[in-house]
Design a protein around this motif. Sequence first.
Motif, PDB file in Angstrom:
ATOM      1  N   LEU A  74     -11.156 -36.823 -31.424  1.00 21.34           N
ATOM      2  CA  LEU A  74     -12.542 -36.343 -31.416  1.00 21.34           C
ATOM      3  C   LEU A  74     -13.308 -36.996 -30.273  1.00 21.34           C
ATOM      4  O   LEU A  74     -14.051 -36.320 -29.552  1.00 21.34           O
ATOM      5  CB  LEU A  74     -13.212 -36.638 -32.758  1.00 21.34           C
ATOM      6  N   ALA A  75     -13.110 -38.297 -30.078  1.00 23.18           N
ATOM      7  CA  ALA A  75     -13.782 -39.004 -28.987  1.00 23.18           C
ATOM      8  C   ALA A  75     -13.340 -38.458 -27.635  1.00 23.18           C
ATOM      9  O   ALA A  75     -14.164 -38.265 -26.734  1.00 23.18           O
ATOM     10  CB  ALA A  75     -13.504 -40.500 -29.080  1.00 23.18           C
ATOM     11  N   VAL A  76     -12.051 -38.180 -27.482  1.00 17.49           N
ATOM     12  CA  VAL A  76     -11.545 -37.614 -26.221  1.00 17.49           C
ATOM     13  C   VAL A  76     -12.167 -36.247 -25.972  1.00 17.49           C
ATOM     14  O   VAL A  76     -12.627 -35.960 -24.861  1.00 17.49           O
ATOM     15  CB  VAL A  76     -10.002 -37.513 -26.247  1.00 17.49           C
ATOM     16  N   LEU A  77     -12.186 -35.416 -27.005  1.00 16.49           N
ATOM     17  CA  LEU A  77     -12.766 -34.077 -26.858  1.00 16.49           C
ATOM     18  C   LEU A  77     -14.248 -34.141 -26.481  1.00 16.49           C
ATOM     19  O   LEU A  77     -14.759 -33.243 -25.815  1.00 16.49           O
ATOM     20  CB  LEU A  77     -12.606 -33.275 -28.148  1.00 16.49           C
ATOM     21  N   TYR A  78     -14.929 -35.177 -26.903  1.00 18.33           N
ATOM     22  CA  TYR A  78     -16.348 -35.319 -26.599  1.00 18.33           C
ATOM     23  C   TYR A  78     -16.586 -35.910 -25.212  1.00 18.33           C
ATOM     24  O   TYR A  78     -17.427 -35.414 -24.456  1.00 18.33           O
ATOM     25  CB  TYR A  78     -17.022 -36.184 -27.667  1.00 18.33           C
ATOM     26  N   PHE A  79     -15.863 -36.963 -24.855  1.00 18.62           N
ATOM     27  CA  PHE A  79     -16.162 -37.685 -23.611  1.00 18.62           C
ATOM     28  C   PHE A  79     -15.571 -37.050 -22.358  1.00 18.62           C
ATOM     29  O   PHE A  79     -16.149 -37.179 -21.277  1.00 18.62           O
ATOM     30  CB  PHE A  79     -15.728 -39.149 -23.718  1.00 18.62           C
ATOM     31  N   VAL A  80     -14.448 -36.362 -22.464  1.00 18.62           N
ATOM     32  CA  VAL A  80     -13.846 -35.736 -21.279  1.00 18.62           C
ATOM     33  C   VAL A  80     -14.793 -34.728 -20.626  1.00 18.62           C
ATOM     34  O   VAL A  80     -14.987 -34.769 -19.409  1.00 18.62           O
ATOM     35  CB  VAL A  80     -12.465 -35.119 -21.609  1.00 18.62           C
ATOM     36  N   PRO A  81     -15.427 -33.834 -21.373  1.00 17.07           N
ATOM     37  CA  PRO A  81     -16.375 -32.917 -20.718  1.00 17.07           C
ATOM     38  C   PRO A  81     -17.548 -33.638 -20.062  1.00 17.07           C
ATOM     39  O   PRO A  81     -18.020 -33.209 -19.001  1.00 17.07           O
ATOM     40  CB  PRO A  81     -16.867 -32.020 -21.855  1.00 17.07           C
ATOM     41  N   LEU A  82     -18.019 -34.712 -20.650  1.00 15.28           N
ATOM     42  CA  LEU A  82     -19.116 -35.460 -20.035  1.00 15.28           C
ATOM     43  C   LEU A  82     -18.725 -35.980 -18.660  1.00 15.28           C
ATOM     44  O   LEU A  82     -19.487 -35.856 -17.697  1.00 15.28           O
ATOM     45  CB  LEU A  82     -19.534 -36.628 -20.934  1.00 15.28           C
ATOM     46  N   VAL A  83     -17.527 -36.533 -18.552  1.00 13.85           N
ATOM     47  CA  VAL A  83     -17.063 -37.056 -17.267  1.00 13.85           C
ATOM     48  C   VAL A  83     -16.848 -35.929 -16.272  1.00 13.85           C
ATOM     49  O   VAL A  83     -17.251 -36.017 -15.105  1.00 13.85           O
ATOM     50  CB  VAL A  83     -15.767 -37.874 -17.471  1.00 13.85           C
ATOM     51  N   LEU A  84     -16.221 -34.839 -16.720  1.00 14.37           N
ATOM     52  CA  LEU A  84     -15.949 -33.715 -15.820  1.00 14.37           C
ATOM     53  C   LEU A  84     -17.233 -33.058 -15.331  1.00 14.37           C
ATOM     54  O   LEU A  84     -17.352 -32.710 -14.157  1.00 14.37           O
ATOM     55  CB  LEU A  84     -15.052 -32.687 -16.504  1.00 14.37           C
ATOM     56  N   ILE A  85     -18.190 -32.882 -16.219  1.00 10.39           N
ATOM     57  CA  ILE A  85     -19.460 -32.261 -15.831  1.00 10.39           C
ATOM     58  C   ILE A  85     -20.186 -33.154 -14.830  1.00 10.39           C
ATOM     59  O   ILE A  85     -20.706 -32.669 -13.816  1.00 10.39           O
ATOM     60  CB  ILE A  85     -20.334 -31.971 -17.064  1.00 10.39           C
ATOM     61  N   ALA A  86     -20.200 -34.445 -15.082  1.00 10.02           N
ATOM     62  CA  ALA A  86     -20.851 -35.361 -14.145  1.00 10.02           C
ATOM     63  C   ALA A  86     -20.184 -35.312 -12.775  1.00 10.02           C
ATOM     64  O   ALA A  86     -20.859 -35.408 -11.743  1.00 10.02           O
ATOM     65  CB  ALA A  86     -20.820 -36.779 -14.701  1.00 10.02           C
ATOM     66  N   SER A  87     -18.879 -35.106 -12.742  1.00 11.29           N
ATOM     67  CA  SER A  87     -18.168 -35.077 -11.459  1.00 11.29           C
ATOM     68  C   SER A  87     -18.560 -33.876 -10.608  1.00 11.29           C
ATOM     69  O   SER A  87     -18.553 -33.963  -9.383  1.00 11.29           O
ATOM     70  CB  SER A  87     -16.658 -35.083 -11.686  1.00 11.29           C
ATOM     71  N   VAL A  88     -18.912 -32.769 -11.235  1.00 10.39           N
ATOM     72  CA  VAL A  88     -19.255 -31.562 -10.479  1.00 10.39           C
ATOM     73  C   VAL A  88     -20.598 -31.715  -9.766  1.00 10.39           C
ATOM     74  O   VAL A  88     -20.893 -30.992  -8.834  1.00 10.39           O
ATOM     75  CB  VAL A  88     -19.217 -30.312 -11.393  1.00 10.39           C
TER      76      VAL A  88
END
Length: 154
Positions: A74-88
Amino acid sequence: MNSRSIESCPASVPVTQTDSESLDKLHVYRIVIGFLFASLVWKFRMFPILFAVYRAVPLQDDFFPALMRSVEFLAVLYFVPLVLIASVLFVSHRGWILFQAIMTCLAMFGLCIHQQSYNDVTFVTCWWTSAWCVWYALRMREPAPQLYFKAGRL
């Protein structure tokens, strides 16, 4: 105008700063994912409490596979998009934008079917928004008027 824009370049070539139409498309994309990012950050305060509760009182429902009951997943599913979105916000390669859109959509779908987050409408809304982002990222080469006409109707 520079001919090396998001429409005519392979995925590994960055968007040039001289093509205003390409930059407009990129700005539209960044605005949408910015709001997606904001909605995920808005949920951040609830996660430490939920993780503590889920660890103390684990739900055991055999309907969900073990991975979809895991608090760590659940933590992975939540935090991965945050990192990816910030990278864009810092990377403008078409390939990376598409990768980010697809991975965010998959993570949001995972949040929609995870045992501890499946009934949260924020994640459902984020999933639909990320599905639109995948559609938009796949069509960034289309002429802007045609693209915006289609995008607005979705």
